[in-house]
Design an enzyme around this catalytic site. Structure first.
Site, PDB file in Angstrom:
ATOM      1  N   ALA A  27       5.258  47.706  19.176  1.00  0.00           N
ATOM      2  CA  ALA A  27       5.927  46.729  20.061  1.00  0.00           C
ATOM      3  C   ALA A  27       6.027  45.346  19.441  1.00  0.00           C
ATOM      4  O   ALA A  27       6.380  44.385  20.124  1.00  0.00           O
ATOM      5  CB  ALA A  27       5.183  46.656  21.392  1.00  0.00           C
ATOM      6  N   GLU A  72      13.389  39.001  19.790  1.00  0.00           N
ATOM      7  CA  GLU A  72      12.834  37.652  19.601  1.00  0.00           C
ATOM      8  C   GLU A  72      13.610  36.599  20.379  1.00  0.00           C
ATOM      9  O   GLU A  72      13.026  35.718  21.009  1.00  0.00           O
ATOM     10  CB  GLU A  72      12.828  37.289  18.109  1.00  0.00           C
ATOM     11  CG  GLU A  72      11.684  37.886  17.309  1.00  0.00           C
ATOM     12  CD  GLU A  72      11.953  39.304  16.815  1.00  0.00           C
ATOM     13  OE1 GLU A  72      12.925  39.943  17.278  1.00  0.00           O
ATOM     14  OE2 GLU A  72      11.169  39.772  15.972  1.00  0.00           O
ATOM     15  N   GLY A  91       8.557  42.679  15.514  1.00  0.00           N
ATOM     16  CA  GLY A  91       7.699  42.882  14.347  1.00  0.00           C
ATOM     17  C   GLY A  91       7.484  44.348  14.024  1.00  0.00           C
ATOM     18  O   GLY A  91       7.139  44.696  12.891  1.00  0.00           O
ATOM     19  N   LYS A 107      -1.820  48.926  23.971  1.00  0.00           N
ATOM     20  CA  LYS A 107      -0.979  47.729  23.789  1.00  0.00           C
ATOM     21  C   LYS A 107       0.306  48.087  23.049  1.00  0.00           C
ATOM     22  O   LYS A 107       0.941  47.229  22.421  1.00  0.00           O
ATOM     23  CB  LYS A 107      -1.743  46.638  23.021  1.00  0.00           C
ATOM     24  CG  LYS A 107      -3.020  46.189  23.719  1.00  0.00           C
ATOM     25  CD  LYS A 107      -2.719  45.531  25.050  1.00  0.00           C
ATOM     26  CE  LYS A 107      -3.995  45.199  25.812  1.00  0.00           C
ATOM     27  NZ  LYS A 107      -3.711  44.783  27.215  1.00  0.00           N
ATOM     28  N   GLY A 150       9.396  36.530  12.076  1.00  0.00           N
ATOM     29  CA  GLY A 150       8.489  35.860  11.143  1.00  0.00           C
ATOM     30  C   GLY A 150       7.850  36.823  10.166  1.00  0.00           C
ATOM     31  O   GLY A 150       7.018  36.434   9.352  1.00  0.00           O
ATOM     32  N   GLU A 181      10.137  45.029  11.745  1.00  0.00           N
ATOM     33  CA  GLU A 181       9.808  44.407  10.446  1.00  0.00           C
ATOM     34  C   GLU A 181       8.841  45.303   9.665  1.00  0.00           C
ATOM     35  O   GLU A 181       8.969  45.475   8.452  1.00  0.00           O
ATOM     36  CB  GLU A 181       9.205  43.020  10.675  1.00  0.00           C
ATOM     37  CG  GLU A 181      10.228  42.074  11.293  1.00  0.00           C
ATOM     38  CD  GLU A 181       9.706  40.672  11.520  1.00  0.00           C
ATOM     39  OE1 GLU A 181       8.671  40.525  12.205  1.00  0.00           O
ATOM     40  OE2 GLU A 181      10.321  39.718  11.007  1.00  0.00           O
TER      41      GLU A 181
HETATM   42  C1  1HE Z   1       1.990  44.210  24.620  1.00  0.00           C
HETATM   43  C2  1HE Z   1       3.163  44.180  23.834  1.00  0.00           C
HETATM   44  C3  1HE Z   1       3.287  43.127  22.906  1.00  0.00           C
HETATM   45  C4  1HE Z   1       3.295  45.865  25.149  1.00  0.00           C
HETATM   46  N1  1HE Z   1       2.281  42.232  22.827  1.00  0.00           N
HETATM   47  N2  1HE Z   1       1.032  43.307  24.485  1.00  0.00           N
HETATM   48  N3  1HE Z   1       7.912  42.441  21.228  1.00  0.00           N
HETATM   49  C5  1HE Z   1       8.535  42.644  22.390  1.00  0.00           C
HETATM   50  O1  1HE Z   1       9.209  41.802  22.934  1.00  0.00           O
HETATM   51  C6  1HE Z   1       8.293  43.980  23.030  1.00  0.00           C
HETATM   52  C7  1HE Z   1       7.361  43.800  24.237  1.00  0.00           C
HETATM   53  N4  1HE Z   1       6.993  45.072  24.851  1.00  0.00           N
HETATM   54  C8  1HE Z   1       7.855  45.790  25.601  1.00  0.00           C
HETATM   55  O2  1HE Z   1       9.024  45.491  25.758  1.00  0.00           O
HETATM   56  C9  1HE Z   1       7.308  47.034  26.247  1.00  0.00           C
HETATM   57  O3  1HE Z   1       5.904  46.855  26.401  1.00  0.00           O
HETATM   58  C10 1HE Z   1       7.540  48.332  25.445  1.00  0.00           C
HETATM   59  C11 1HE Z   1       9.011  48.689  25.541  1.00  0.00           C
HETATM   60  C12 1HE Z   1       7.125  48.211  23.991  1.00  0.00           C
HETATM   61  C13 1HE Z   1       6.696  49.474  26.068  1.00  0.00           C
HETATM   62  O4  1HE Z   1       6.965  49.551  27.470  1.00  0.00           O
HETATM   63  P1  1HE Z   1       5.955  50.378  28.391  1.00  0.00           P
HETATM   64  O5  1HE Z   1       6.560  50.392  29.776  1.00  0.00           O
HETATM   65  O6  1HE Z   1       5.601  51.671  27.756  1.00  0.00           O
HETATM   66  O7  1HE Z   1       4.574  49.548  28.401  1.00  0.00           O
HETATM   67  P2  1HE Z   1       4.223  48.192  29.162  1.00  0.00           P
HETATM   68  O8  1HE Z   1       3.746  48.498  30.552  1.00  0.00           O
HETATM   69  O9  1HE Z   1       5.280  47.166  29.040  1.00  0.00           O
HETATM   70  O10 1HE Z   1       2.991  47.666  28.308  1.00  0.00           O
HETATM   71  C14 1HE Z   1       1.763  48.392  28.281  1.00  0.00           C
HETATM   72  C15 1HE Z   1       0.702  47.429  27.799  1.00  0.00           C
HETATM   73  O11 1HE Z   1       0.994  47.042  26.464  1.00  0.00           O
HETATM   74  C16 1HE Z   1       0.654  46.138  28.598  1.00  0.00           C
HETATM   75  O12 1HE Z   1      -0.673  45.663  28.593  1.00  0.00           O
HETATM   76  P3  1HE Z   1      -1.651  45.810  29.870  1.00  0.00           P
HETATM   77  O13 1HE Z   1      -2.917  45.151  29.437  1.00  0.00           O
HETATM   78  O14 1HE Z   1      -0.953  45.110  30.985  1.00  0.00           O
HETATM   79  O15 1HE Z   1      -1.780  47.294  30.101  1.00  0.00           O
HETATM   80  C17 1HE Z   1       1.510  45.203  27.787  1.00  0.00           C
HETATM   81  O16 1HE Z   1       1.195  43.835  27.998  1.00  0.00           O
HETATM   82  C18 1HE Z   1       1.098  45.629  26.390  1.00  0.00           C
HETATM   83  N5  1HE Z   1       2.117  45.265  25.413  1.00  0.00           N
HETATM   84  N6  1HE Z   1       3.955  45.212  24.197  1.00  0.00           N
HETATM   85  C19 1HE Z   1       1.202  42.348  23.590  1.00  0.00           C
HETATM   86  N7  1HE Z   1       4.342  43.013  22.106  1.00  0.00           N
HETATM   87  C20 1HE Z   1       6.004  37.722  13.234  1.00  0.00           C
HETATM   88  S1  1HE Z   1       7.052  37.342  14.445  1.00  0.00           S
HETATM   89  C21 1HE Z   1       7.455  38.807  15.255  1.00  0.00           C
HETATM   90  C22 1HE Z   1       8.101  38.465  16.557  1.00  0.00           C
HETATM   91  C23 1HE Z   1       8.153  39.631  17.478  1.00  0.00           C
HETATM   92  O17 1HE Z   1       7.675  40.703  17.225  1.00  0.00           O
HETATM   93  S2  1HE Z   1       8.905  39.328  18.974  1.00  0.00           S
HETATM   94  C24 1HE Z   1       9.018  40.887  19.713  1.00  0.00           C
HETATM   95  C25 1HE Z   1       7.812  41.170  20.562  1.00  0.00           C
END
Ligand code: 1HE
Length: 265
Positions: free
Chosen positions: A69, A141, A118, A31, A149, A121
């Site tokens: 992530a 975000e 996060g 993840k 958050g 963060e």
């Molecule tokens: C996740 C998450 C996640 C990956 N929550 N499951 N954060 C983001 O907006 C970043 C979201 N993630 C991404 O943009 C990309 O996943 C990455 C650039 C980090 C990595 O890309 P990649 O191509 O290596 O992996 P992927 O194919 O996108 O993801 C692989 C798996 O990880 C996949 O799950 P699967 O079950 O389909 O294999 C994704 O769903 C999972 N995954 N990132 C859940 N973030 C206190 S408030 C804080 C607010 C925030 O942090 S907002 C920012 C959130």
């Protein structure tokens, strides 16, 4: 106070070496080390225990090719949380990250791949950030319909300034490499961030624990005070640290001309 051995860690891997350097690994590679509620709870437990467990320094890393992530977006979607539920979750994030930043034990973040949302963060709660060529920083975000958050409004704004943080959140701007260094997101940019983080942890661990306690808690606390109160608190902390018995040998070595001198490399 729980000992490190009695902690029930499922999302985090912990290893402590002979020098008392703890390697803390976010262990959700599948993840991309996204922070679910369970992981945040484990970070709270771990960083509650670390300051009194004899740990001299921490290297914080992520398993796989990404550091972290950010918020577990899938859990967040499935839980369909109420405002109060998410507020309480954010308070747990703050508890974990405050324990890191104010705990008095140096935390060196070894960064690679995504350090986003996060994840940034979390990284900004460490005392030193070490990046490699793959590392990139973002606050996505805004694009996800969310807001920070986990303390970014305080710590990321401290690192890069308000205007850059707002730009990152509004436009999805991604920083990496020399530019990330220049804006203050990381302090080192190296080929192998984990090896460098361990080298820095070893250097920090060679200081007296009381000096490190002051460096890794007092400076952060003093940033929250008025200049007048901070100066007073600094004098009190220095009164304790600068007269510690552990420092006598180091001072004596300097007086005897046997201590290392400060030189540029
Ligand atoms: C996740 C998450 C996640 C990956 N929550 N499951 N954060 C983001 O907006 C970043 C979201 N993630 C991404 O943009 C990309 O996943 C990455 C650039 C980090 C990595 O890309 P990649 O191509 O290596 O992996 P992927 O194919 O996108 O993801 C692989 C798996 O990880 C996949 O799950 P699967 O079950 O389909 O294999 C994704 O769903 C999972 N995954 N990132 C859940 N973030 C206190 S408030 C804080 C607010 C925030 O942090 S907002 C920012 C959130």
């Amino acid at each position: 106070m729980k000992s490190l051995e009695s902690l029930d860690l499922t999302q985090i891997f912990l290893d402590v070496d002979d020098l008392g350097i703890a390697t803390v690994t976010l262990n959700r590679e599948a993840k991309r080390n996204a922070l679910d509620a369970q992981t945040v709870g484990e970070l709270v437990d771990l960083f509650t225990a670390i300051p009194q467990a004899g740990v001299r320094a921490v290297v914080l890393r992520g398993e796989g090719t990404h550091f972290c992530a950010g918020l577990d977006l899938v859990e967040h979607f499935k839980e369909d949380r109420s405002p109060a539920e998410f507020m309480h979750l954010c308070l747990r994030w703050h508890e974990a990250f405050n324990k890191m930043e104010y705990g008095g034990v140096p935390v060196i973040a070894a960064l690679k791949g995504a350090v986003v949302g996060g994840g940034l963060e979390l990284a900004s709660s460490a005392h030193v950030r070490v990046a490699d060529a793959t590392t990139y920083f973002a606050l996505p975000e805004g694009q996800r319909g969310l807001f920070t958050g986990g303390g970014a409004t305080i710590r990321v704004a401290d690192l890069v300034g308000k205007a850059r943080m707002i730009d990152m959140m509004l436009t999805g701007r991604v920083y990496k490499g020399d530019e990330a260094m220049a804006v203050g997101l990381c302090q080192y940019l190296v080929e192998d961030s984990e090896a460098k983080a361990m080298e820095l942890a070893r250097a920090a661990a060679a200081n007296t624990p009381l000096s490190n306690f002051a460096i890794c808690s007092a400076i952060s606390h003093m940033q929250n005070m008025s200049a007048l109160d901070a100066a007073y608190a600094e004098a009190v902390v220095a009164g304790i640290v600068n007269t510690q018995p552990d420092a006598r040998g180091r001072l004596e070595a300097f007086a005897n001309k046997t201590a290392a001198r400060v030189r540029p490399e």
